[in-house]
Motif scaffolding. Structure first.
Motif, PDB file in Angstrom:
ATOM      1  N   ARG A 188       0.825  -1.212   0.000  1.00  0.00           N
ATOM      2  CA  ARG A 188       0.000   0.000   0.000  1.00  0.00           C
ATOM      3  C   ARG A 188       0.856   1.258   0.000  1.00  0.00           C
ATOM      4  O   ARG A 188       1.928   1.301   0.618  1.00  0.00           O
ATOM      5  N   ALA A 189       0.334   2.266  -0.673  1.00  0.00           N
ATOM      6  CA  ALA A 189       0.951   3.590  -0.664  1.00  0.00           C
ATOM      7  C   ALA A 189      -0.138   4.633  -0.476  1.00  0.00           C
ATOM      8  O   ALA A 189      -1.278   4.438  -0.916  1.00  0.00           O
TER       9      ALA A 189
ATOM     10  N   MET B  42      -3.975   8.215 -12.049  1.00  0.00           N
ATOM     11  CA  MET B  42      -3.432   7.015 -11.402  1.00  0.00           C
ATOM     12  C   MET B  42      -3.965   5.762 -12.069  1.00  0.00           C
ATOM     13  O   MET B  42      -3.214   4.798 -12.287  1.00  0.00           O
ATOM     14  N   GLU B  43      -5.244   5.757 -12.403  1.00  0.00           N
ATOM     15  CA  GLU B  43      -5.839   4.563 -13.013  1.00  0.00           C
ATOM     16  C   GLU B  43      -5.244   4.286 -14.386  1.00  0.00           C
ATOM     17  O   GLU B  43      -5.018   3.125 -14.746  1.00  0.00           O
ATOM     18  N   LYS B  44      -4.969   5.333 -15.150  1.00  0.00           N
ATOM     19  CA  LYS B  44      -4.380   5.146 -16.468  1.00  0.00           C
ATOM     20  C   LYS B  44      -2.974   4.570 -16.367  1.00  0.00           C
ATOM     21  O   LYS B  44      -2.602   3.638 -17.090  1.00  0.00           O
ATOM     22  N   ALA B  45      -2.185   5.110 -15.436  1.00  0.00           N
ATOM     23  CA  ALA B  45      -0.827   4.592 -15.227  1.00  0.00           C
ATOM     24  C   ALA B  45      -0.881   3.156 -14.722  1.00  0.00           C
ATOM     25  O   ALA B  45      -0.082   2.304 -15.141  1.00  0.00           O
TER      26      ALA B  45
ATOM     27  N   THR C 158      -0.195  -2.792 -14.910  1.00  0.00           N
ATOM     28  CA  THR C 158      -0.831  -4.107 -14.808  1.00  0.00           C
ATOM     29  C   THR C 158      -0.548  -4.938 -16.048  1.00  0.00           C
ATOM     30  O   THR C 158      -0.257  -6.141 -15.966  1.00  0.00           O
ATOM     31  N   GLY C 159      -0.624  -4.308 -17.207  1.00  0.00           N
ATOM     32  CA  GLY C 159      -0.336  -5.021 -18.443  1.00  0.00           C
ATOM     33  C   GLY C 159       1.095  -5.534 -18.502  1.00  0.00           C
ATOM     34  O   GLY C 159       1.361  -6.595 -19.061  1.00  0.00           O
ATOM     35  N   GLU C 160       2.010  -4.802 -17.894  1.00  0.00           N
ATOM     36  CA  GLU C 160       3.419  -5.184 -17.923  1.00  0.00           C
ATOM     37  C   GLU C 160       3.782  -6.208 -16.844  1.00  0.00           C
ATOM     38  O   GLU C 160       4.642  -7.076 -17.061  1.00  0.00           O
ATOM     39  N   THR C 161       3.147  -6.081 -15.679  1.00  0.00           N
ATOM     40  CA  THR C 161       3.586  -6.857 -14.513  1.00  0.00           C
ATOM     41  C   THR C 161       2.584  -7.890 -14.015  1.00  0.00           C
ATOM     42  O   THR C 161       2.961  -8.821 -13.289  1.00  0.00           O
ATOM     43  N   GLY C 162       1.317  -7.732 -14.343  1.00  0.00           N
ATOM     44  CA  GLY C 162       0.282  -8.606 -13.794  1.00  0.00           C
ATOM     45  C   GLY C 162      -0.200  -8.171 -12.420  1.00  0.00           C
ATOM     46  O   GLY C 162      -1.115  -8.794 -11.856  1.00  0.00           O
ATOM     47  N   ILE C 163       0.380  -7.107 -11.860  1.00  0.00           N
ATOM     48  CA  ILE C 163      -0.059  -6.587 -10.557  1.00  0.00           C
ATOM     49  C   ILE C 163      -1.305  -5.726 -10.765  1.00  0.00           C
ATOM     50  O   ILE C 163      -1.341  -4.857 -11.637  1.00  0.00           O
ATOM     51  N   ARG C 164      -2.343  -5.983  -9.974  1.00  0.00           N
ATOM     52  CA  ARG C 164      -3.565  -5.188 -10.028  1.00  0.00           C
ATOM     53  C   ARG C 164      -3.516  -4.075  -8.983  1.00  0.00           C
ATOM     54  O   ARG C 164      -2.808  -4.192  -7.981  1.00  0.00           O
ATOM     55  N   PHE C 165      -4.299  -3.025  -9.197  1.00  0.00           N
ATOM     56  CA  PHE C 165      -4.295  -1.889  -8.276  1.00  0.00           C
ATOM     57  C   PHE C 165      -5.712  -1.457  -7.948  1.00  0.00           C
ATOM     58  O   PHE C 165      -6.595  -1.448  -8.813  1.00  0.00           O
ATOM     59  N   GLU C 166      -5.915  -1.124  -6.678  1.00  0.00           N
ATOM     60  CA  GLU C 166      -7.187  -0.567  -6.218  1.00  0.00           C
ATOM     61  C   GLU C 166      -6.925   0.793  -5.580  1.00  0.00           C
ATOM     62  O   GLU C 166      -5.855   1.005  -4.982  1.00  0.00           O
ATOM     63  N   PHE C 167      -7.911   1.696  -5.687  1.00  0.00           N
ATOM     64  CA  PHE C 167      -7.731   3.063  -5.203  1.00  0.00           C
ATOM     65  C   PHE C 167      -8.873   3.454  -4.272  1.00  0.00           C
ATOM     66  O   PHE C 167     -10.039   3.202  -4.570  1.00  0.00           O
ATOM     67  N   GLU C 168      -8.528   4.065  -3.165  1.00  0.00           N
ATOM     68  CA  GLU C 168      -9.507   4.657  -2.246  1.00  0.00           C
ATOM     69  C   GLU C 168      -9.161   6.135  -2.104  1.00  0.00           C
ATOM     70  O   GLU C 168      -8.066   6.476  -1.639  1.00  0.00           O
TER      71      GLU C 168
ATOM     72  N   GLU D  46      -9.916  10.009  -0.707  1.00  0.00           N
ATOM     73  CA  GLU D  46     -10.565  10.830   0.324  1.00  0.00           C
ATOM     74  C   GLU D  46      -9.971  12.227   0.250  1.00  0.00           C
ATOM     75  O   GLU D  46      -8.815  12.448   0.623  1.00  0.00           O
ATOM     76  N   GLU D  47     -10.795  13.149  -0.292  1.00  0.00           N
ATOM     77  CA  GLU D  47     -10.348  14.520  -0.548  1.00  0.00           C
ATOM     78  C   GLU D  47      -9.114  14.507  -1.443  1.00  0.00           C
ATOM     79  O   GLU D  47      -9.156  13.954  -2.545  1.00  0.00           O
ATOM     80  N   ASP D  48      -8.004  15.060  -0.969  1.00  0.00           N
ATOM     81  CA  ASP D  48      -6.817  15.186  -1.813  1.00  0.00           C
ATOM     82  C   ASP D  48      -5.880  13.983  -1.693  1.00  0.00           C
ATOM     83  O   ASP D  48      -4.823  13.951  -2.319  1.00  0.00           O
ATOM     84  N   PHE D  49      -6.268  12.991  -0.879  1.00  0.00           N
ATOM     85  CA  PHE D  49      -5.405  11.837  -0.627  1.00  0.00           C
ATOM     86  C   PHE D  49      -5.987  10.581  -1.280  1.00  0.00           C
ATOM     87  O   PHE D  49      -7.201  10.439  -1.422  1.00  0.00           O
ATOM     88  N   ALA D  50      -5.094   9.683  -1.645  1.00  0.00           N
ATOM     89  CA  ALA D  50      -5.531   8.401  -2.210  1.00  0.00           C
ATOM     90  C   ALA D  50      -4.656   7.292  -1.638  1.00  0.00           C
ATOM     91  O   ALA D  50      -3.428   7.444  -1.524  1.00  0.00           O
ATOM     92  N   THR D  51      -5.309   6.180  -1.280  1.00  0.00           N
ATOM     93  CA  THR D  51      -4.584   4.975  -0.871  1.00  0.00           C
ATOM     94  C   THR D  51      -4.572   4.013  -2.039  1.00  0.00           C
ATOM     95  O   THR D  51      -5.624   3.648  -2.570  1.00  0.00           O
TER      96      THR D  51
END
Length: 467
Positions: free
Chosen positions: A223-224, A234-237, A242-252, A254-259
């Motif tokens: 997590r970051a 972030m989703e576009k990057a 994901t296409g290169e590595t197979g790692i999936r990403f989820e985003f949460e 809240e205001e100006d911050f994202a996990t």
């Protein structure tokens, strides 16, 4: 010699052996807080006392080494063979379905319960092997000793205590692995490194990174927390990564911050190629995001140059190597925390027989220093290897072949066993190669016939090596 007698004895005592295993497996012997006279707490103390009581009742001379370790001796002659087992267990954990963890139960051909396979079942199988030799009256010229430890799962300080008092026997096997014979164990370097940098308040910025659970586990998630970047960016990057590595990403958001949560595939650090490291995948994404230029981000870029995503051999770090006996060096980047001013990480490297301090640790330390990281290690755990052509190994393999009808061979592993520090110690049993006992997981089990044949084989080995 004596195979028929051994077979008949163990079969006649089959149920009694299973009952004794169950007695020990009803005791929760995971490591607990120290109490006076109980170095690993009440559970380990109780299990050791119960096991020694069993051994004494069967006529063996027992010794208790300050409640760290207990032993049972077959006779009072010179020691030739040690059988090194342990009575402590990992915590029960969740998800049990076949039975409660400390309520062992037979279902079909399996005995379920914590410790049935790791390592109380094999320990009792060894005790019954000694019973068979003793009660059959087989004449021996030398002694076999069963050593029962209580801290194998948490560092083996029990055995350090024991070997500070006693010498290693000429031959030792531990029934705490799988057949045929594990005579080679890779060395290891848990490379702990740090770096520091000037904080920056410029936006967009990386607030923190948290990745990894244990040093010996390839992270399945990482997590970051970031500030000041649009989620669409972030989703576009992330889609590209994901296409290169197979790692999936989820985003949460809240205001100006994202996990950002990176999702890969966890694995044991001894086989990092079987996983997909979420930690390194997350770092790849971080490098693609439009952060304001700062020392923190450039440091992460240099770190990825040293341990890029997918490099499980240490090639970029300059330590890739291999030999015919133990195979390839492996590397798993397993732990990482990053703040606004510092970075703290650890990689787990399993090192083949050809590995030395000079060609692994010193090389990695110099390479990391070039990139601005301080590798804090001053030593590494050396590899362990016992000659596969020795009389000891030949006896184990011959016995395995005779009693199972399978081919006996020596194998190398990336992990370490109870005998790693012993000059002439190997792992022998007590599970067949194809059996996954769910050790350390829910519904741990031992295959009953595997315990029975192990007791027979251990008895034969004692006779062949001690007479």
């Amino acid at each position: 010699m004596y195979r028929k007698e051994i077979e008949e004895f163990i079969e006649a005592h089959r149920q009694e052996m299973l009952d004794d295993i169950c007695t020990l497996c009803r005791i929760n012997s995971e490591k607990m807080p120290y109490k006076e006279g109980m170095p690993y707490g009440q559970g380990a103390f109780t299990a050791l006392a119960e096991a020694l009581s069993m051994a004494e009742a069967y006529g063996f001379s027992i010794t208790n080494y300050d409640n760290y370790v207990g032993t049972a001796d077959l006779n009072d002659k010179e020691r030739q063979l040690d059988i090194l087992a342990h009575l402590d267990v990992v915590p029960a954990g969740e998800g049990w379905k076949e039975t409660e963890p400390f309520e062992p139960v037979v279902k079909g051909d399996k005995l379920f319960g914590r410790g049935t396979a790791d390592d109380k079942g094999p320990a009792v199988a060894a005790l019954y092997a000694m019973r068979a030799v003793k009660e059959l009256g087989v004449p021996l010229k030398k002694n076999a000793r069963l050593i029962l430890g209580t801290d194998e799962e948490c560092g083996s300080s029990d055995i350090a205590h024991y070997y500070a008092i006693e010498k290693e026997a000429p031959m030792t096997f531990s029934p705490d692995g799988s057949y045929p014979v594990v005579n080679t164990e890779k060395g290891s370097l848990n490379g702990h490194f740090t770096a520091s940098f000037a904080p920056s308040e410029a936006l967009p910025k990386l607030v923190s990174v948290e990745a990894g659970l244990k040093v010996n586990v390839v992270p399945g998630k990482a997590r970051a927390v970031v500030q000041g970047i649009d989620v669409e960016v972030m989703e576009k990057a992330a889609e590209a990564v994901t296409g290169e590595t197979g790692i999936r990403f989820e985003f949460e958001v809240e205001e100006d911050f994202a996990t950002i949560t990176a999702i890969g595939e966890g694995a044991h650090a001894s086989k990092p190629e079987e996983g997909n490291n979420a930690l390194t995948g997350l770092l790849v994404l971080i490098q693609r995001l439009p952060f304001a230029a700062c020392e923190q981000i450039s440091t992460i870029g240099r770190l990825l140059e040293l341990i890029p995503h997918g490099d499980t051999s240490g090639k970029a770090l300059g330590i890739a190597m291999s030999d015919d006996i133990s195979g390839d060096l492996t590397l798993a980047f397993s732990l990482l925390t990053i703040s606004d001013s510092e970075l703290d990480g650890t990689f787990d490297s399993r090192c083949p027989i050809c590995a030395t301090k000079e060609n692994v640790l010193d090389v990695a330390k110099a390479k990391m220093a070039e990139k601005g990281f301080t590798l804090l290690n001053d030593s590494m755990r050396p590899p362990h290897h016992v000659d596969g052509d020795s009389e000891f190994i030949s006896t184990l393999l011959r016995t395995y072949e005779e009693y199972t009808g399978r081919k006996g061979e020596c194998i190398a592993i990336g992990g370490g066993t109870y005998v790693h520090e012993l000059k002439n110690g190997v792992a022998f049993g007590a599970a067949m190669p194809e059996t996954d006992n769910r050790m350390h997981g829910a519904d741990e089990f031992a295959v009953i016939e595997e315990l029975i044949v192990s007791a027979k084989m251990f008895a034969q080995v004692i006779i062949d090596l001690c007479s």
